[in-house]
Design an enzyme around this catalytic site. Structure first.
Site, short mmCIF file in Angstrom:
data_model
loop_
_atom_site.label_atom_id
_atom_site.label_comp_id
_atom_site.label_asym_id
_atom_site.label_seq_id
_atom_site.Cartn_x
_atom_site.Cartn_y
_atom_site.Cartn_z
N GLY A 75 0.77 -1.24 0.00
CA GLY A 75 0.00 0.00 0.00
C GLY A 75 0.80 1.29 0.00
O GLY A 75 0.28 2.34 -0.37
N ASN A 134 8.84 10.77 -3.04
CA ASN A 134 7.58 11.15 -3.68
C ASN A 134 6.69 11.79 -2.62
O ASN A 134 6.05 11.08 -1.84
CB ASN A 134 6.92 9.90 -4.28
CG ASN A 134 5.61 10.22 -4.99
OD1 ASN A 134 5.11 11.35 -4.95
ND2 ASN A 134 5.02 9.21 -5.61
N PRO A 135 6.66 13.11 -2.56
CA PRO A 135 5.93 13.78 -1.48
C PRO A 135 4.46 13.36 -1.40
O PRO A 135 3.89 13.29 -0.31
CB PRO A 135 6.05 15.27 -1.84
CG PRO A 135 7.24 15.36 -2.72
CD PRO A 135 7.34 14.05 -3.45
N THR A 163 2.87 10.36 -2.10
CA THR A 163 2.63 9.10 -1.40
C THR A 163 3.22 9.15 0.01
O THR A 163 2.73 8.48 0.91
CB THR A 163 3.22 7.91 -2.19
OG1 THR A 163 4.54 8.26 -2.61
CG2 THR A 163 2.38 7.57 -3.39
N GLN A 200 1.38 8.33 3.56
CA GLN A 200 1.85 7.37 4.56
C GLN A 200 1.85 7.97 5.96
O GLN A 200 1.48 7.32 6.93
CB GLN A 200 3.28 6.91 4.23
CG GLN A 200 3.35 5.97 3.07
CD GLN A 200 4.60 5.12 3.16
OE1 GLN A 200 4.77 4.35 4.08
NE2 GLN A 200 5.47 5.28 2.21
N LYS A 202 15.18 6.95 4.27
CA LYS A 202 15.05 6.24 5.55
C LYS A 202 13.62 5.73 5.69
O LYS A 202 12.71 6.19 5.01
CB LYS A 202 15.31 7.20 6.70
CG LYS A 202 16.72 7.75 6.79
CD LYS A 202 16.79 8.69 7.99
CE LYS A 202 18.20 9.21 8.22
NZ LYS A 202 18.22 10.12 9.40
N GLY A 203 13.45 4.82 6.65
CA GLY A 203 12.11 4.30 6.92
C GLY A 203 11.15 5.40 7.33
O GLY A 203 11.50 6.25 8.14
N GLY A 260 7.16 4.88 6.77
CA GLY A 260 5.75 4.51 6.89
C GLY A 260 5.35 4.24 8.32
O GLY A 260 4.33 4.74 8.80
N GLU A 261 6.16 3.46 9.01
CA GLU A 261 5.83 3.10 10.38
C GLU A 261 6.12 4.26 11.33
O GLU A 261 5.38 4.49 12.30
CB GLU A 261 6.59 1.83 10.77
CG GLU A 261 6.01 0.66 9.98
CD GLU A 261 6.84 -0.59 10.02
OE1 GLU A 261 6.48 -1.48 10.79
OE2 GLU A 261 7.82 -0.69 9.27
MO1 MOS Z 1 5.21 -3.49 8.90
S1 MOS Z 1 5.00 -4.34 10.82
O1 MOS Z 1 5.09 -4.90 7.97
O2 MOS Z 1 3.77 -2.55 8.89
#
Ligand code: MOS
Length: 744
Positions: A473, A637-638, A640, A644, A707-708, A710-711
């Site tokens: 997603g 990509n600002p 998407t 997130q 860097k990461g 989404g989470e």
């Molecule tokens: Mo990550 S725990 O697969 O959203």
């Protein structure tokens, strides 16, 4: 000048998704398909005494019913214990269906009914009757805290090094002039993706093909090859689209092996899809956590001690430790820290990673405790964070490769108007509503995992790019297309990117928010290889305008290889390929994290500021304003990316105010396994959310500097909301979710 990187791009798969062209695992058409329906246990602990399938077998359309009594015994596993493809070093000791008469959790699969249609299978499943030798289950963490134990590495789902104390935290806490200690609890929560988990499996000779909902096709391949003792090359896993997963499909769940076994037994393709209810015991969950945070500080606010004691529930057959304290122990400069982690084994399935696993739970406890300390010290909560700001990892003393958290705090506070906040709780009002302003810090990793990609540049002017990653997603199809287009110098419309199939080069699971860093780097480096191959061709070509040029002197742009310094020196790459009788140019490349990373601490950070309005008469809370400022390297990509982060804030609102998996501990049974009673935010719950990025220029984390993210987007939100509720009401609620009853 970047043409795609850093620019807004709409999802390349957007039209396919909204028109139904994007096929999910259970939507593929396979001839002669049989349907499986799972029958689950009604007890949580004990053994099956008898299982009666006679009546069910006579029901219309039934082909076969599998139970533990007739399930073929799988061969002993041959694959290595550690599952390398996950990128998470997980041990595959997951629950497998129908192995014995033992019951490990309520709603455990005890039979699979196979029939000609789904409805026939579902009807017959109701006729399967089981009797049990029932034992009393334990499913409550909080009443069993005294039974907490350290994890057994042999039973661990994810091996983790034991965490050692830093300095002398116990003594430092005792002698601290100002201290607070508080307990925080978070119930079990479940991922609730729109798409239920499902698979279609079929065999041709000894070769297995499976359409599966997964975050990593190679993980499922390894799991199935191990399960059936066949070579990995004999298993093809296909998963082009995933309708949300959030960690629930990081590990192979029990249904793919069950589906494949059923297909082998009846020698027909079989489809199995979880019901919404079956998802609640079919793919793991965020475990129940109990955390006690003790903070000691000097009167000037400097932290002297952090003791963060964390316990979570696991299953009885696998040890899962929720990684609550990895980030909390490094967020602030503090010479003395300890973060012991223990588990309580319960008669429930094994937990799993769920969006921002560990981090969001641990940071909830720490950042609420920091707010409590701020009030004990009478120091502004933001000021307290700044007093304890660290430029190095307090454990390793390594400097951060980049850390723009200070700027996130500054910008967030300014945009929010934090300076107008009145310190005292219950001091701000809007009519009859109590107004509260709270803040917290978010932190996540900036990981990169080995990943491979394949680029096929074609002489017709197009490129095909592939990697066996997933897109659950976040927009992976889109960002990979933009990276390839950027560095191959082609219009994005001429680039086709594919994923989600073991026929493509190996990539890790999509998890940990490390996909763009890992797979994006593979594509970036592979595009450089293509450029090198084109330069070699050009240099052999009589028409080459840059015989002596080095790879770094040339770039790919508008279908041309051209000199960086002199754009009139260029050569059309497709004509070049045709002159050399090449219809395509292929590169397969694996990108690995650079050793340079080891010299630094790495991470992504954010600051969250929220406003709540609380109705003092009925206890309802609305998050009326949320500003989230994040620093996660380069924003590819600002469009998407903002999506997130907004999604992260929504997750955080759900966690703070609504989400809880309710268990009737007498029976160890989940009482709300559905979207009617398991509450998640709806549009009416979501008001103003602003997400802002502070870009960091960091080529140490990876060449793209990403860097990461989404989470990261959800990590500080539950704490910021709980802190805002304290500010509004004067009530410190340390038990999530903060439902109206707790505020009355
Ligand atoms: Mo990550 S725990 O697969 O959203």
């Amino acid at each position: 000048m970047a043409r795609y990187i850093g620019k807004e791009m709409s999802r390349v798969d957007g039209v396919a998704k909204v028109t139904g062209k994007a096929k999910y695992a259970a939507e593929f058409k396979v001839p002669n398909l049989a349907y499986g329906f799972i029958v689950t246990s009604s007890i949580a602990k004990g053994t099956i005494r008898s299982i009666d399938t006679k009546e069910a077998s006579r029901a219309p359309g039934v082909i076969r019913i599998l139970t533990h009594e007739n399930y073929p015994k799988p061969a002993p596993p041959t694959a290595p214990e550690l599952n390398s493809s996950t990128g998470l070093d997980e041990r595959d000791k997951s629950f497998r269906a129908l192995q014995s008469n033992q019951i490990f959790f309520n709603m455990q699969p005890i039979a699979l009914v196979l029939a000609e249609t789904f409805e026939q299978a579902r009807y017959a499943a109701r006729l399967v009757k089981a009797t049990y030798n029932e034992e009393k289950p334990t499913t409550d963490l909080e009443s069993s805290l005294d039974k907490a134990v350290a994890i057994d590495p042999q039973r661990a789902a994810i091996p983790r090094d034991a965490v050692k104390p830093r300095g002398n935290p116990v003594q430092a806490f005792q002698s601290a002039p100002v201290k607070i200690a508080a307990e925080y609890t978070i119930p079990i929560e479940h991922h609730n993706p729109m798409e239920p988990h499902g698979a279609i499996a079929f065999w041709e000779n000894n070769k297995l093909t499976i359409f599966d909902k997964t975050q990593g096709v190679y993980v499922v391949r390894q799991h199935l090859a191990t399960s059936f003792n066949i070579p990995e090359e004999n298993v093809q896993v296909i998963s082009p689209f995933v309708g949300g997963a959030f960690g629930s499909s990081l590990r192979p769940n029990y249904y793919p092996a069950l589906t494949a076994m059923a297909a082998r037994v009846i020698k027909r393709p079989v489809k199995v899809v979880y019901t919404r209810q079956q998802m609640y015991t079919g793919h793991g969950y965020r475990p129940h956590t109990w955390q006690k945070v003790s903070l000691g500080a000097q009167r000037n606010g400097k932290l002297t001690a952090i003791v963060h004691d964390s316990r979570n529930n696991s299953s009885t057959f696998q040890d899962w430790v929720e990684n609550t304290t990895e980030f909390p122990r490094t967020l602030y400069a503090c010479p003395n820290a300890d973060t012991p982690q223990r588990i309580v084994r319960t008669n429930l399935p094994t937990p799993a990673s769920m969006r921002a696993p560990g981090a969001v739970s641990g940071i909830f406890a720490l950042e609420c405790a920091m707010d409590e300390l701020a009030y004990a010290l009478k120091i502004d909560p933001l000021e307290l964070r700044l007093i304890n700001y660290t430029e190095v990892d307090p454990d390793t003393k390594k400097p951060y490769s980049s850390k723009a958290l200070r700027e996130c705090y500054r910008l967030g506070a300014e945009k929010f108007g934090w300076k107008n906040r009145k310190f005292e709780p219950r001091s701000m009002r809007d009519g009859r509503f109590l107004v509260g302003w709270g803040m917290a810090t978010g932190v996540w990793g900036a990981w990169q995992r080995p990943a491979s990609a394949k680029i096929t540049l074609k002489s017709d002017g197009t490129a095909h790019v592939a990697s066996a990653t997933a897109d659950i997603g976040p927009g992976t199809y889109t960002v990979m297309t933009s990276i390839a287009a950027e560095y191959l110098g082609l219009p994005a419309e001429q680039v086709k990117f594919e994923l989600g199939d073991t026929k493509f080069p190996e990539a890790p699971v999509q998890g940990g928010s490390f996909t763009t860093a890992s797979v994006g780097t593979a594509i970036y480096e592979s595009a450089q290889n293509i450029r090198r191959k084109l330069l070699d061709l050009a240099n052999k070509d009589t028409a080459s305008p840059f015989k002596t040029a080095k790879i770094e002197d040339v770039e790919l742009l508008d279908g041309k290889l051209q000199s960086k310094n002199n754009s009139s020196q260029s050569i059309n790459i497709f004509e070049l390929m045709r002159r050399n009788n090449l219809t395509e140019l292929v590169d397969v490349h694996e990108a690995k994290p650079s050793p340079e990373r080891e010299k630094y601490a790495t991470g992504a950070h954010g600051a969250q500021f929220v406003e709540v309005k609380v109705d003092p008469d009925v206890g309802t809370v609305h998050v009326t304003r949320a500003i989230e400022v994040t620093a996660s390297g380069k924003i590819m990509n600002p469009k998407t990316s903002h999506s997130q982060e907004i999604g992260g804030v929504v997750w955080g609102i759900g966690m703070a105010l609504q989400e809880a998996t309710e268990i009737d501990h007498r029976y160890g049974r989940i009482m709300n396994p559905n979207l009617q009673h398991y509450h998640v935010p709806v549009n009416a719950d979501i008001l103003e959310i602003e997400t802002i990025f502070v870009e960091e220029d960091d080529k140490i984390v990876n060449p793209l500097g990403v860097k990461g993210m989404g989470e990261l987007g959800m990590v500080g939100i539950p704490a910021a909301i709980a802190n805002a509720i304290f500010h509004a009401t004067g009530k410190r609620i340390r038990d999530l979710p903060i439902t109206p009853d707790k505020l009355l």
